[in-house]
Design a protein around this motif. Structure first.
Motif, PDB file in Angstrom:
ATOM      1  N   LEU A 192      -8.511  19.354 -66.466  1.00 46.95           N
ATOM      2  CA  LEU A 192      -8.181  20.669 -65.919  1.00 46.95           C
ATOM      3  C   LEU A 192      -7.090  20.609 -64.847  1.00 46.95           C
ATOM      4  O   LEU A 192      -6.165  21.433 -64.866  1.00 46.95           O
ATOM      5  N   PRO A 193      -7.133  19.661 -63.896  1.00 45.36           N
ATOM      6  CA  PRO A 193      -6.025  19.581 -62.923  1.00 45.36           C
ATOM      7  C   PRO A 193      -4.680  19.326 -63.599  1.00 45.36           C
ATOM      8  O   PRO A 193      -3.655  19.869 -63.185  1.00 45.36           O
ATOM      9  N   ARG A 194      -4.707  18.501 -64.652  1.00 47.56           N
ATOM     10  CA  ARG A 194      -3.469  18.223 -65.390  1.00 47.56           C
ATOM     11  C   ARG A 194      -2.952  19.494 -66.069  1.00 47.56           C
ATOM     12  O   ARG A 194      -1.737  19.710 -66.153  1.00 47.56           O
ATOM     13  N   SER A 260      -5.709  25.672 -58.868  1.00 46.26           N
ATOM     14  CA  SER A 260      -6.076  24.272 -59.061  1.00 46.26           C
ATOM     15  C   SER A 260      -6.942  23.766 -57.907  1.00 46.26           C
ATOM     16  O   SER A 260      -7.940  23.082 -58.124  1.00 46.26           O
ATOM     17  N   ARG A 261      -6.581  24.135 -56.688  1.00 47.40           N
ATOM     18  CA  ARG A 261      -7.356  23.690 -55.531  1.00 47.40           C
ATOM     19  C   ARG A 261      -8.740  24.326 -55.502  1.00 47.40           C
ATOM     20  O   ARG A 261      -9.712  23.699 -55.066  1.00 47.40           O
ATOM     21  N   ARG A 265     -11.501  21.110 -56.701  1.00 47.99           N
ATOM     22  CA  ARG A 265     -11.471  20.660 -55.304  1.00 47.99           C
ATOM     23  C   ARG A 265     -11.559  19.148 -55.197  1.00 47.99           C
ATOM     24  O   ARG A 265     -10.919  18.536 -54.336  1.00 47.99           O
ATOM     25  N   TRP A 266     -12.339  18.538 -56.029  1.00 46.22           N
ATOM     26  CA  TRP A 266     -12.497  17.087 -55.983  1.00 46.22           C
ATOM     27  C   TRP A 266     -11.180  16.357 -56.233  1.00 46.22           C
ATOM     28  O   TRP A 266     -10.947  15.265 -55.710  1.00 46.22           O
ATOM     29  N   HIS A 267     -10.304  16.986 -57.010  1.00 47.27           N
ATOM     30  CA  HIS A 267      -9.033  16.344 -57.359  1.00 47.27           C
ATOM     31  C   HIS A 267      -8.066  16.344 -56.179  1.00 47.27           C
ATOM     32  O   HIS A 267      -7.188  15.480 -56.092  1.00 47.27           O
TER      33      HIS A 267
END
Length: 270
Positions: A192-194, A260-261, A265-267
């Motif tokens: 998902l972050p990507r 994204s944040r 959040r972990w990313h």
């Protein structure tokens, strides 16, 4: 001895540094504009700030006598609608197609090379074909965005899925997770972050596809307006529209970063 890489600006200094290039660019333009207008008051290539304000006031805050619309805001809404529909469909396709291709070996062998080749087709080269197939209406413009963005996102999601350590997949299987559960609970949260980053990187190309479609066949939109007034050398309209498109793209990038944040959040923990 302290090295340059160890000097980190604080928040206020960072803000000033970020603004400086824009101020410098604006200063160069104003100096050049003043020089050209001094030599020729009718110069249209580099109009002054007053010309910009007058043009925007006319387009954004003066009702069009023929249509009753505020042209600037109507163009903005038309273009944003096309952008959001195209990006939304492309994102769904990236998740629905890209993740299974990266996770399932048979699908990867079957569709991986095809998507790699498909993503390399220049979207603007097939624009005439899209107009022939889908006509000159809204559908062809949205399809162009999807054609230009979705294959890249699908391929990127497949590659991100393949990059997940195999140990995680094996551990999930030892806990009796099905392929569907692995896809939802192991793969999707990690890619998902990507996906957010890929969408941010594709914003420039997305606007390019939209403006190209609007310039060739459209009855409204930011790209349509730019190419409509270019025949009159109306730089007092073109330049503000270009600046507005840039600002919209920047805001979209900013909100994607916030999304994204918020969702990953972990990313972003450093």
């Amino acid at each position: 001895m302290r090295r340059a890489i160890n000097y980190v600006p604080d928040r206020h200094s960072g803000l000033i540094l970020a603004i400086l290039p824009f101020v410098f660019l604006m200063g160069i333009y104003l100096v050049g504009s003043d020089a050209r207008l001094s030599a020729n008051p009718d110069d249209k290539l580099m109009p002054g700030l007053k010309a910009f304000f007058d043009a925007i006031n006319h387009l954004a805050f003066t009702e069009n006598r023929r249509t009753g619309e505020y042209v600037f805001w109507t163009d903005t809404l038309i273009s944003l609608q096309r952008i959001f529909i195209g990006l939304s469909i492309s994102t769904v396709l990236a998740i629905v197609i890209g993740l299974p291709i990266g996770l399932l070996p048979y699908l990867n062998r079957l569709f991986g090379p095809f998507m790699a080749a498909f993503s390399l087709i220049p979207p603007l080269a097939v624009l005439p074909i899209l107009f022939i197939i889908f006509g000159l209406g809204e559908l062809s413009k949205i399809v162009l965005i999807i054609f230009g963005v979705a294959p890249f996102l699908i391929r990127d999601m497949a590659m991100a899925t393949l990059a997940i350590p195999k140990e995680q997949i094996v551990k999930a299987q030892t806990l009796s997770a099905s392929s569907w559960q692995i896809l939802i609970h192991v793969v999707f949260p990690q890619v998902l972050p990507r996906l957010f980053d890929s969408l941010r990187l594709m914003l420039g190309a997305t606007w390019l596809f939209l403006i190209a479609a609007e310039a060739i066949a459209s009855e409204g939109g930011l790209g349509y307006r730019i190419f409509l007034v270019r025949r009159y050398l109306a730089m007092d309209v073109i330049l503000p529209y270009v600046a507005w498109i840039t600002l919209l793209a920047f805001l979209m990038d900013y909100f994607l970063m916030l999304g994204s944040r918020a969702m990953c959040r972990w990313h972003h923990i450093r």
